[in-house]
Structure formats: structure tokens, C-alpha cells
Design an enzyme around this catalytic site. Structure first.
Site, short mmCIF file in Angstrom:
data_model
loop_
_atom_site.label_atom_id
_atom_site.label_comp_id
_atom_site.label_asym_id
_atom_site.label_seq_id
_atom_site.Cartn_x
_atom_site.Cartn_y
_atom_site.Cartn_z
N HIS A 69 0.82 -1.22 0.00
CA HIS A 69 0.00 0.00 0.00
C HIS A 69 0.85 1.27 0.00
O HIS A 69 0.54 2.24 -0.69
CB HIS A 69 -0.97 -0.01 1.19
CG HIS A 69 -2.03 -1.06 1.07
ND1 HIS A 69 -2.25 -2.04 2.02
CD2 HIS A 69 -2.92 -1.31 0.08
CE1 HIS A 69 -3.24 -2.83 1.62
NE2 HIS A 69 -3.66 -2.42 0.45
N GLU A 113 -15.26 0.00 -5.96
CA GLU A 113 -14.97 -1.41 -5.64
C GLU A 113 -16.19 -2.23 -6.04
O GLU A 113 -17.33 -1.89 -5.68
CB GLU A 113 -14.69 -1.53 -4.13
CG GLU A 113 -14.78 -2.93 -3.54
CD GLU A 113 -13.77 -3.93 -4.12
OE1 GLU A 113 -12.57 -3.62 -4.13
OE2 GLU A 113 -14.20 -5.02 -4.57
N ASP A 144 -18.95 -1.37 -10.82
CA ASP A 144 -17.97 -1.96 -11.74
C ASP A 144 -17.01 -0.87 -12.21
O ASP A 144 -17.42 0.08 -12.89
CB ASP A 144 -18.75 -2.56 -12.92
CG ASP A 144 -17.83 -3.18 -13.96
OD1 ASP A 144 -16.59 -3.06 -13.81
OD2 ASP A 144 -18.36 -3.76 -14.92
N GLY A 145 -15.74 -1.02 -11.87
CA GLY A 145 -14.74 -0.01 -12.21
C GLY A 145 -14.57 0.18 -13.71
O GLY A 145 -14.26 1.28 -14.18
N ASP A 163 -5.94 -0.88 -8.02
CA ASP A 163 -5.52 -1.74 -6.91
C ASP A 163 -6.37 -3.00 -6.99
O ASP A 163 -7.32 -3.18 -6.24
CB ASP A 163 -5.74 -0.98 -5.60
CG ASP A 163 -5.38 -1.80 -4.37
OD1 ASP A 163 -4.90 -2.93 -4.52
OD2 ASP A 163 -5.61 -1.29 -3.26
N SER A 164 -5.99 -3.87 -7.92
CA SER A 164 -6.85 -5.00 -8.27
C SER A 164 -6.25 -6.32 -7.80
O SER A 164 -5.06 -6.41 -7.49
CB SER A 164 -7.02 -5.06 -9.78
OG SER A 164 -5.84 -5.57 -10.37
N ASP A 166 -5.73 -10.46 -9.07
CA ASP A 166 -5.11 -11.01 -10.28
C ASP A 166 -6.13 -11.12 -11.42
O ASP A 166 -7.34 -11.09 -11.19
CB ASP A 166 -4.50 -12.38 -9.96
CG ASP A 166 -3.36 -12.25 -8.96
OD1 ASP A 166 -2.72 -11.19 -8.93
OD2 ASP A 166 -3.12 -13.21 -8.21
N PRO A 170 -13.50 -11.18 -11.57
CA PRO A 170 -13.97 -9.83 -11.89
C PRO A 170 -12.86 -8.86 -12.26
O PRO A 170 -13.13 -7.81 -12.84
CB PRO A 170 -14.67 -9.39 -10.60
CG PRO A 170 -14.12 -10.24 -9.52
CD PRO A 170 -13.77 -11.55 -10.16
#
Lengths: 292, 292
Positions: A69, A113, A144-145, A163-164, A166, A170
Site C-alpha cells: 500500500h 470497488e 464496476d470499475g 488496486d486489483s 489477479d 472480476p
């Protein structure tokens, strides 16, 4: 050889591909939910504090999360001191937001998110990570980003952080050229992005393809991969990527400003030397992404 | 939860402590011997090439070994260009010797490995790593490195490399003050050492104690920890340590010389930026060793 080694799932969480596997000893499971998107779990580990997993992939442990982070947020934020409006895609555990709200120059943070179960689990069981998710500067959307950036106005953010998890489930659409074309369009002319960009060892194909995709959208000389030690991710070597619309070098940060900031906030991983050094890539990794 | 996950030992090699475990998928075992000191094995892995283990601790894989061997050797060798006589303790797989013999300025290399089974297994199954073990500059002794340095003459080496396994079994004595006092005595006045110094994440106690021990022998400002990504060691974050008798900074290397050398030898991990950056420690690691 000997009899099989059994990893009892009441005692170990296993983050694995078909060739390498990291097992982390746990005391107990604190949270379990099959959301519409994925399986969200929180565990009490034996020596890494509490741990969030999604589909049994380690997202963070309390012992190690600062490395991820702090490096995801402070590298772009220290590079450009005038960032006002920030968009964050993913980041349900809240650690990225906790680092962002340290900056007084930030005016707004919009976080998108997709899975409210991640936010709920983190708020309940990971208070040290999720502590800023009620911050007044934050607008938290469960959405949904990918759709969000498609519909977002041009030139509207100074910094976009992806910041996802793998690229399965989704998050898969967050690793595509069309997504990054929208991200690029939403950025202001001097805007920056920072993102989780996979492990050159554990996910070499995704790592290389994403780097190629970003260079296609931003331009080859405006994309900079950097490395972080994350012991509780399989292989321990993980990449983040910084890119800029206007070509601002990620090494153009102010050392004095960084020193004051890191001391004031008592950061755990990030410092000025680490900021600079993270961009020094081993030769074989440079070659993987066509920079060697 | 679900039924146990079984790691069949015909299919996986497990390197573990009681809290974290790294499993590496194998195709078959190529070598197995219980030597008087330890169990030595060589495996064919699924995607990391051949792998040497001692008491089921990963020593090296063909895919990753260059990170360890290049960083252990080229950091001290590029820091001081006049090194002539080198002592190596351990290093039975030969990777350290392969990197050393690239230097024409080296006159003699004395290698002291306690276990001939490691040398024999490496010569037979790891030719890419052990390829320099017959080099004319090398004097290879199968002997106890601790006893060897006790009996070695004062001021006799320019560089001593301690390339050991972890502090259990025969390597335990390589992690003591009395051993390093002998190492110090054998070094010439401008001599250097470099050593494997454990993981701050996987072996934090050994990492901290060894750093403290070295500072007691060499002086606090003459000991410099540096970090390497080694994906096939548990936690992926591993430390090496450089120390000097006279206070030569490990950052005083010549960038042009490094560039020419790395290009000539087509190195895989090491380059000038990585040499410098490896000494930039995350803040929490600086604090662990009293430098934060």
C-alpha cells in the site's frame, strides 16, 4: 519417497499455481462469504496477523500490507505534489485509502470497488487497514470499475490507482487495453497512474502483457515498472507500475519532502531510497519487458 | 472446511518453517544421498530447471540461481578492483566460483566445502552452475571451513565469501562471533567479505543476530546489508551482507567498469543500478538491525 505431506485446510491457506505454492499457517477462519463475484475470506494467521484472501489468493496480511500500500500510493503522490482529485479502482480492503488520506493536498478520492463483501469483511476484521473507509474526502461506490471509467468525464483525475486482484474473475477486464484507454482519457494532462502489475516470477505472462498494453496506451517511455518485496505473495517479488500522461519521471521526487513525510507518518516500508531503488530492475526483468 | 490438500512428495518439494511453506512442483528426483552431514538431493522441477536441496531447504534452482550468485560475487568484486586472493567457504554447487573466475585480476581462489556429496551432485547434475569447479585458479578443499579459518594465516585474503546454507546442521558454526573473528584476522587490511545472511521475513532471528555479530566484529559502520529477490527461497526476500575491514563503501564502484563487465559476460540479474539499489532497505528492515 515418503508419504504425502498433508496441509489441513483448517491449519493452512494455500496460494498456488500449478508449479509453485505458498502455504501460510492459520489459527482460524474469521470470515467466509461467496459473494456474487468471488469467495472472500479473512483468517487469523499464526505470525502474519490477519489475512484477507479472494478465491484463496492472498490479498494482504497485516504484517506485510504496508509494503504494497505504501509503495502503490507514495510513489506517485511524492512524485507530483499538486494532486487534487484521485480515482481508485478496487482497493476494497482500504489500505490504499488509508495511505492517500495522509495528504492534505488531496481534495477528493473516488473509490470504485465491485464487491461490497470485501469492504464489509475488511471493515469488520481488518480495522488497521480499512480505518479510512469512512473518511470525509472519500466517495465510496460499490460498482464496476470498468463501466465507471467508460462513463467518466475526460480529464477529470490527477491520479488513478488500480488496486486489483489477479486477472481472473472480476478483475480480468482491468488488464485490457480498452480499460486503460478509458483510464488515459479520464486523466488530466499531467495525470499519473499507479497499479498492481503482477509478479515477473509467479505470473510472468500477465506481467509482460500488461506492461506491453500500458506502453501501447501511454507511450513506451512513459511507463515505469517498479518492484516490491511482498513475502506473503507467492515468489515474494511483485511489480507495481507507474505511468504518466505527460512524461513526468517517477524519480523527480523531492528528497526533503519525502523525509519529512515518512517521519511524520512513521511509515513502515517506503522511504526516499526505496522509492528510487524500486525502479532499478534486474537485467532479466528488463529483458522480459523489452528494456534490456 | 474442505478435505486436506495433499502434496505428494513424488510431485512437490516443500521448504518450510512452522508458519510459512513454499512448495515447488517437480518432475522427478535425480540424486539422493545421506552424506555424513546432511541429505543432499537434486530434482528436475516443472518450470525452474534443476534444483539442489540440502535437508529439503532449497539451495538453488537453475532458473533463479544467478540472482544469488551474481549479487554475492559482483557486489564486492566491482567495489574493489584489485582483489587477488579469494577464500570461499561453502559454495559446493559452484555458482560462486563460476562468477569469480570471470575476473582476470583474481590470482587464487581457495574454496573450502565440508560436504563432497554437494560438489559431486552439482558436477553431475548442475553443469551450468558447477562449470568452473575444475578451473586452474581454484584450489578446492573438502574440509571444515571453521577449522580452516582458525588455522589460516593472518592477512592472507583480499576477499572472503561465506556461501553457506542456513544455520542448522554443519553451517551452524558459520553464524558465530568466533568464526567471524577468524575471518577478520585472515583478511588483508583493505579486505572485504560477502555472505548469505538469511531472510528478514523467513528467518528474522538469524538475520538480526548475524547482523549484530558482524557489527561487533567489523564495526557498526563497516557492515552493509543488501537485499535480493530470490523467488524460490521461502518469502522471496533474502539478504546478503557486505563488510570491509577498512571502511570501503560498497557504493564506491565504477559505473563504466560495471557496464562493460555486465555486457561482456551477459549477466542475468546484476547491473550497476541493482548494485546500488540493493542497499536501499525498507524502513522496517532498517529498524530490525538498528539502522532506522
Amino acid at each position: 519417497m515418503n508419504s504425502p505431506v498433508e496441509f489441513n485446510p483448517d491449519e493452512w491457506v494455500i496460494d498456488s499455481n500449478d508449479r509453485t505454492s505458498l502455504s501460510i499457517k492459520i489459527k482460524k477462519r474469521l470470515f467466509y462469504e461467496k459473494s456474487p463475484y468471488q469467495t472472500v475470506e479473512v483468517f487469523e494467521t499464526c505470525d502474519r496477523g490477519k489475512m484477507l484472501t479472494i478465491d484463496r489468493m492472498v490479498m494482504c496480511t497485516e504484517a506485510d500490507e504496508t509494503s504494497y500500500h505504501e509503495m502503490l500510493v507514495h510513489v506517485p503522490m511524492q512524485t507530483k505534489s499538486s494532486i487534487k482529485d484521485v480515482l481508485v479502482i478496487g482497493a476494497g480492503d482500504g489500505g490504499t485509502i488509508r495511505e492517500l488520506v495522509r495528504y492534505e493536498n488531496i481534495a477528493t478520492i473516488t473509490m470504485v470497488e465491485i464487491d461490497e463483501a470485501v469492504v464489509r469483511a475488511s471493515k469488520e476484521f481488518l480495522p488497521n487497514i480499512s480505518c479510512a473507509l469512512e473518511h470525509p474526502k472519500l466517495k465510496l461506490l460499490i460498482d464496476d470499475g470498468i463501466k465507471f471509467v467508460q462513463e467518466a468525464a475526460d480529464n477529470s483525475y490527477d491520479l488513478i490507482i488500480i488496486d486489483s486482484s489477479d486477472p481472473v474473475g472480476p478483475s480480468e477486464g482491468l488488464f485490457t487495453q480498452s480499460f486503460y484507454q478509458d483510464v488515459y482519457r479520464c486523466l488530466r494532462a499531467t495525470g499519473l497512474i499507479a497499479l498492481q502489475s503482477e509478479s515477473p516470477s509467479f505470473n510472468p505472462k500477465a506481467f509482460v502483457e500488461l506492461n506491453h498494453c500500458l506502453k501501447g496506451v501511454f507511450g513506451k517511455d512513459k511507463v515505469h515498472c517498479y518492484l516490491v518485496f511482498i513475502p506473503m505473495y507467492p515468489s515474494g517479488i511483485w511489480s507495481l507500475t507507474y505511468a504518466s500522461k505527460s512524461g513526468i519521471s517517477p524519480l523527480s521526487f523531492n528528497r526533503d519532502r519525502v523525509l519529512k513525510f515518512t517521519q511524520k507518518h512513521n511509515l513502515s516500508y517506503y522511504n526516499g531510497d526505496v522509492h528510487q531503488s524500486a525502479f532499478a530492475l534486474p537485467t532479466y526483468i528488463k529483458k522480459m519487458i523489452g528494456e534490456g
